[in-house]
Each structure stands twice: as structure tokens, then as C-alpha cells.
Enzyme design. Structure first.
Site, PDB file in Angstrom:
ATOM      1  N   HIS A 180       0.687  -1.370  -0.080  1.00  0.00           N
ATOM      2  CA  HIS A 180      -0.156   0.049   0.045  1.00  0.00           C
ATOM      3  C   HIS A 180       0.914   1.176   0.087  1.00  0.00           C
ATOM      4  O   HIS A 180       0.537   2.295  -0.846  1.00  0.00           O
ATOM      5  CB  HIS A 180      -0.842   0.032   1.285  1.00  0.00           C
ATOM      6  CG  HIS A 180      -1.915  -0.828   1.270  1.00  0.00           C
ATOM      7  ND1 HIS A 180      -1.968  -1.795   2.511  1.00  0.00           N
ATOM      8  CD2 HIS A 180      -2.867  -1.525   0.509  1.00  0.00           C
ATOM      9  CE1 HIS A 180      -3.189  -2.736   2.422  1.00  0.00           C
ATOM     10  NE2 HIS A 180      -3.460  -2.450   1.192  1.00  0.00           N
ATOM     11  N   LYS A 215     -16.436  -7.171   7.450  1.00  0.00           N
ATOM     12  CA  LYS A 215     -15.280  -7.743   7.807  1.00  0.00           C
ATOM     13  C   LYS A 215     -15.294  -7.765   9.233  1.00  0.00           C
ATOM     14  O   LYS A 215     -15.627  -7.193  10.201  1.00  0.00           O
ATOM     15  CB  LYS A 215     -14.285  -7.431   7.326  1.00  0.00           C
ATOM     16  CG  LYS A 215     -14.417  -7.524   5.646  1.00  0.00           C
ATOM     17  CD  LYS A 215     -13.053  -6.886   4.956  1.00  0.00           C
ATOM     18  CE  LYS A 215     -13.229  -7.154   3.662  1.00  0.00           C
ATOM     19  NZ  LYS A 215     -11.718  -6.665   2.808  1.00  0.00           N
ATOM     20  N   ARG A 265      -2.094  -5.864  -8.342  1.00  0.00           N
ATOM     21  CA  ARG A 265      -0.941  -6.854  -7.943  1.00  0.00           C
ATOM     22  C   ARG A 265      -0.903  -7.994  -9.217  1.00  0.00           C
ATOM     23  O   ARG A 265       0.172  -7.891  -9.953  1.00  0.00           O
ATOM     24  CB  ARG A 265      -1.092  -7.457  -6.803  1.00  0.00           C
ATOM     25  CG  ARG A 265      -0.825  -6.874  -5.702  1.00  0.00           C
ATOM     26  CD  ARG A 265      -1.323  -7.016  -4.422  1.00  0.00           C
ATOM     27  NE  ARG A 265      -2.722  -7.522  -4.366  1.00  0.00           N
ATOM     28  CZ  ARG A 265      -3.437  -7.856  -2.953  1.00  0.00           C
ATOM     29  NH1 ARG A 265      -3.170  -7.851  -2.268  1.00  0.00           N
ATOM     30  NH2 ARG A 265      -4.741  -7.948  -3.534  1.00  0.00           N
ATOM     31  N   SER A 317      -2.781  -7.587   3.383  1.00  0.00           N
ATOM     32  CA  SER A 317      -3.022  -7.488   4.624  1.00  0.00           C
ATOM     33  C   SER A 317      -3.326  -8.965   5.237  1.00  0.00           C
ATOM     34  O   SER A 317      -2.677  -9.219   6.236  1.00  0.00           O
ATOM     35  CB  SER A 317      -3.972  -6.443   4.932  1.00  0.00           C
ATOM     36  OG  SER A 317      -3.758  -5.294   4.342  1.00  0.00           O
TER      37      SER A 317
HETATM   38  O1  PNS Z   1      -8.961  -2.987   0.665  1.00  0.00           O
HETATM   39  P1  PNS Z   1     -10.215  -3.532   0.013  1.00  0.00           P
HETATM   40  O2  PNS Z   1     -11.019  -4.123   1.044  1.00  0.00           O
HETATM   41  O3  PNS Z   1     -10.011  -4.477  -1.038  1.00  0.00           O
HETATM   42  O4  PNS Z   1     -10.941  -2.315  -0.601  1.00  0.00           O
HETATM   43  C1  PNS Z   1     -12.104  -2.343  -1.001  1.00  0.00           C
HETATM   44  C2  PNS Z   1     -12.957  -0.972  -1.354  1.00  0.00           C
HETATM   45  C3  PNS Z   1     -13.128  -0.195  -0.104  1.00  0.00           C
HETATM   46  C4  PNS Z   1     -12.138  -0.124  -2.577  1.00  0.00           C
HETATM   47  C5  PNS Z   1     -14.242  -1.208  -1.812  1.00  0.00           C
HETATM   48  O5  PNS Z   1     -15.028  -2.196  -1.134  1.00  0.00           O
HETATM   49  C6  PNS Z   1     -15.144   0.298  -1.888  1.00  0.00           C
HETATM   50  O6  PNS Z   1     -15.174   1.102  -2.631  1.00  0.00           O
HETATM   51  N1  PNS Z   1     -16.080   0.243  -1.058  1.00  0.00           N
HETATM   52  C7  PNS Z   1     -16.852   1.474  -1.083  1.00  0.00           C
HETATM   53  C8  PNS Z   1     -18.491   1.119  -1.434  1.00  0.00           C
HETATM   54  C9  PNS Z   1     -18.732   1.048  -2.991  1.00  0.00           C
HETATM   55  O7  PNS Z   1     -18.465   2.006  -3.302  1.00  0.00           O
HETATM   56  N2  PNS Z   1     -19.081   0.127  -3.372  1.00  0.00           N
HETATM   57  C10 PNS Z   1     -19.391   0.020  -4.858  1.00  0.00           C
HETATM   58  C11 PNS Z   1     -17.920  -0.312  -5.540  1.00  0.00           C
HETATM   59  S1  PNS Z   1     -18.326  -0.834  -7.302  1.00  0.00           S
END
Ligand code: PNS
Length: 157
Positions: free
Chosen positions: A17, A41, A90, A128
Site C-alpha cells: 500500500h 469484515k 498486483r 494485509s
Molecule cells: O482493501 P479492500 O477491502 O479491497 O477495499 C475495497 C474498497 C474499499 C475499495 C471497496 O470495497 C469500496 O470501494 N467500497 C465502498 C462501497 C462502494 O462504493 N461499493 C461499490 C464499488 S463498485
């Protein structure tokens, strides 16, 4: 003015990150590391802990700050007047899900562009979850996360 949002769970932030944050800070005028208030989560670190740990590691980058958000990412991006969502890629396995999210975010909010930065090869296997798993079973996580994060993980387990 390029305002970039780098969203994620960051439970906790890893060197992978941090590499993306450092590179994004050179492209954008301002980078907001946006920590999702994720109720689904079962995190190792509370939201407040994740934000505090990120604050420590981004201190050297003057145009980077950390905030948390809930709800849709694009609504948060609009609120912050951000032009780009920054994502790290990645492996090919990341692509399908990231592609889906990028297309949905563009449908919801065409004025915000998703920009993908390819991971540095030394971090391509990092996540993570894998760092936490290795630590839980007594493996060495040296060099995978910043030192303050390593200490925080070891304290948790
Ligand atoms: O580190 P992560 O858990 O892979 O991050 C995922 C994240 C936070 C980028 C994604 O879940 C997100 O954007 N969540 C916010 C809700 C949202 O906008 N959902 C629609 C996305 S298409």
C-alpha cells in the site's frame, strides 16, 4: 488540481500500500487515503487504530492525508472533489474484481477516473490478510510492513 483517493480496508497498511501511496503522491497534488468503515469484515484493527497507524507512516508525505468513509466511494469522491480513484494492481487475479468496480464506479460517476498503478514486483505477493496469517503462525513479517505496523500486529497476536 489533481485530488486522488486511495481507498481500502487497510487492516493493516502494508509496504505494498505504502509503495502505491508514495507513487500516487508524485502524480497527484493531494492524495487522500480513505479507510472504509467496513461493518462486514472482522478486522484485526479498529477503524481508529488503522487510521492512527496510517497517519504515522504517511507523515513524510506532505500532500497525503488519511480519512475514513462509509457508503459509496464515488459519493465520497464527489464530496472531496476528487478527480481520480487510485488502485493498486498486483496480479491478474486482482483484475476481474477491480475491473468490475472501476466500471461500476464510472457508471455511477463518469467524472471520476479510476487509475491503476501496477505494484512493484517485490510487493506483488503481499496482502494485509497474508501478512496477518503469517504473523499469527509465528512467521517473519520483517520487510512486509512498516516497523510500527509490525509492532502493532505482534501486540495484537
Ligand atoms: O482493501 P479492500 O477491502 O479491497 O477495499 C475495497 C474498497 C474499499 C475499495 C471497496 O470495497 C469500496 O470501494 N467500497 C465502498 C462501497 C462502494 O462504493 N461499493 C461499490 C464499488 S463498485
Amino acid at each position: 488540481m489533481q485530488i486522488g483517493i486511495y481507498p481500502g480496508s487497510f487492516d493493516p497498511i502494508t509496504n505494498g500500500h505504502l509503495d502505491i501511496i508514495e507513487r500516487a503522491s508524485k502524480i497527484c497534488d493531494e492524495v487522500i487515503v480513505a479507510v472504509l468503515k467496513n461493518t462486514n469484515k472482522n478486522p484485526m484493527f479498529t477503524l481508529e487504530e488503522r487510521v492512527a497507524l496510517i497517519e504515522e507512516v504517511i507523515a513524510p508525505y506532505k500532500n497525503v492525508k488519511v480519512e475514513c468513509f462509509s457508503g459509496l466511494l464515488v459519493d465520497y469522491a464527489r464530496q472531496k472533489k476528487a478527480n481520480v480513484i487510485i488502485k493498486g494492481l498486483r496480479a491478474v487475479s486482482d483484475f476481474e474484481y477491480e475491473f468490475q468496480m472501476a466500471l461500476m464506479n464510472r457508471k455511477l460517476c463518469p467524472e471520476v477516473e479510476t487509475v491503476f498503478l501496477m505494484t512493484s514486483s517485490k510487493n506483488s505477493y503481499l496482502s494485509s490478510s497474508i501478512v496477518k496469517e503469517v504473523a499469527r503462525f509465528g512467521g517473519c513479517i520483517e520487510g512486509l510492513v512498516p516497523d510500527n505496523i509490525k509492532q502493532a500486529i505482534l501486540k495484537k497476536i
